[in-house]
Enzyme design. Structure first.
Site, PDB file in Angstrom:
ATOM      1  N   ARG A  38       0.816  -1.170  -0.150  1.00 54.71           N
ATOM      2  CA  ARG A  38       0.014  -0.091  -0.069  1.00 54.71           C
ATOM      3  C   ARG A  38       0.926   1.249   0.051  1.00 54.71           C
ATOM      4  O   ARG A  38       0.267   2.442   0.054  1.00 54.71           O
ATOM      5  CB  ARG A  38      -0.931   0.080   1.086  1.00 54.71           C
ATOM      6  CG  ARG A  38      -1.969  -0.901   1.110  1.00 54.71           C
ATOM      7  CD  ARG A  38      -3.253  -0.975   2.038  1.00 54.71           C
ATOM      8  NE  ARG A  38      -3.028  -0.176   3.039  1.00 54.71           N
ATOM      9  CZ  ARG A  38      -2.624  -0.694   4.366  1.00 54.71           C
ATOM     10  NH1 ARG A  38      -2.859  -1.868   4.708  1.00 54.71           N
ATOM     11  NH2 ARG A  38      -2.604   0.129   5.443  1.00 54.71           N
ATOM     12  N   ASN A  39       2.194   1.282  -0.101  1.00 54.10           N
ATOM     13  CA  ASN A  39       3.054   2.222  -0.277  1.00 54.10           C
ATOM     14  C   ASN A  39       2.940   3.017  -1.686  1.00 54.10           C
ATOM     15  O   ASN A  39       3.096   1.936  -2.485  1.00 54.10           O
ATOM     16  CB  ASN A  39       4.515   1.919   0.302  1.00 54.10           C
ATOM     17  CG  ASN A  39       5.336   3.168   0.333  1.00 54.10           C
ATOM     18  OD1 ASN A  39       5.465   4.064  -0.472  1.00 54.10           O
ATOM     19  ND2 ASN A  39       5.829   3.325   1.649  1.00 54.10           N
ATOM     20  N   LEU A  40       2.809   4.294  -1.722  1.00 49.44           N
ATOM     21  CA  LEU A  40       2.631   4.972  -2.889  1.00 49.44           C
ATOM     22  C   LEU A  40       3.800   5.092  -3.544  1.00 49.44           C
ATOM     23  O   LEU A  40       3.716   5.706  -4.821  1.00 49.44           O
ATOM     24  CB  LEU A  40       1.623   6.251  -2.657  1.00 49.44           C
ATOM     25  CG  LEU A  40       0.178   6.001  -2.277  1.00 49.44           C
ATOM     26  CD1 LEU A  40      -0.230   7.349  -1.777  1.00 49.44           C
ATOM     27  CD2 LEU A  40      -0.361   5.156  -3.324  1.00 49.44           C
ATOM     28  N   THR A 145       5.034   8.667   1.435  1.00 54.89           N
ATOM     29  CA  THR A 145       4.252   7.817   0.526  1.00 54.89           C
ATOM     30  C   THR A 145       3.739   6.470   1.319  1.00 54.89           C
ATOM     31  O   THR A 145       2.954   5.566   0.688  1.00 54.89           O
ATOM     32  CB  THR A 145       5.207   7.216  -0.503  1.00 54.89           C
ATOM     33  OG1 THR A 145       6.307   6.778  -0.041  1.00 54.89           O
ATOM     34  CG2 THR A 145       5.486   8.481  -1.423  1.00 54.89           C
TER      35      THR A 145
END
Length: 175
Positions: A38-40, A145
């Site tokens: 889920r890190n952008l 992020t």
């Protein structure tokens, strides 16, 4: 838990350095920067440089490096239970050798800090310790992020990252 960072992902011609604070548990397990699903970070790098999560990890790093972008962390080691930067034991922090990085990467123009915790650690371990190392650099703090940074909309985060990294995209063709 004692945590240790990774070596920098950088070529000698790097012009911009993106610094996180310390890899989270998912990244440490995978031995990859920004491995949490889920890190952008990688979706943003996909939009900006064509280095998105669909590519194998080594290809993502290579694509960033083709654009003069290096990835590393402010901290070489620390004690932190779990993955949250807020849980890093400040007295356990060991900064990475930014002076050595600068000697090897003489074309560096810009440091982008991935979130407020990276910015705080950079201020403590680099700016205050050796201000001359950053006197000629543009240093910019960007929205984290991390999935823990849920207070800002994705589009606003991407806009900040796009504005900071636009000079380095060199017509990647990424959307």
């Amino acid at each position: 838990m004692h945590c240790e960072s990774f070596p920098p992902a950088a070529r000698a011609d790097a012009r911009v350095l993106i610094l996180g604070s310390m890899p989270g548990q998912a990244s440490l397990r995978a031995q990859q920067y920004y491995a949490h699903p889920r890190n952008l970070f990688w979706p943003f790098m996909g939009e900006l440089f064509g280095a998105g999560p669909a590519l194998p990890y080594a290809a993502r790093l290579a694509r960033l490096q083709e654009h003069g972008v290096a990835v590393w962390d402010v901290l070489a080691a620390c004690v932190r239970p779990g993955s949250l930067d807020g849980h890093i034991a400040r007295d356990s922090e060991v900064g990475n050798d930014f002076a050595a990085f600068r000697r090897r990467h003489r074309r560096l123009e810009c440091v982008c800090l991935n979130g407020g915790k990276a910015a705080e650690a950079f201020a403590r371990h680099v700016v205050r310790a050796a201000p001359a190392l950053v006197a000629d650099l543009r240093v910019q703090t960007l929205p984290s992020t991390s999935p823990a940074n849920a207070g800002q909309p994705r589009d606003a985060k991407l806009k900040a990252w796009r504005e900071a990294l636009a000079p380095y995209s060199r017509g990647s063709g990424a959307a």
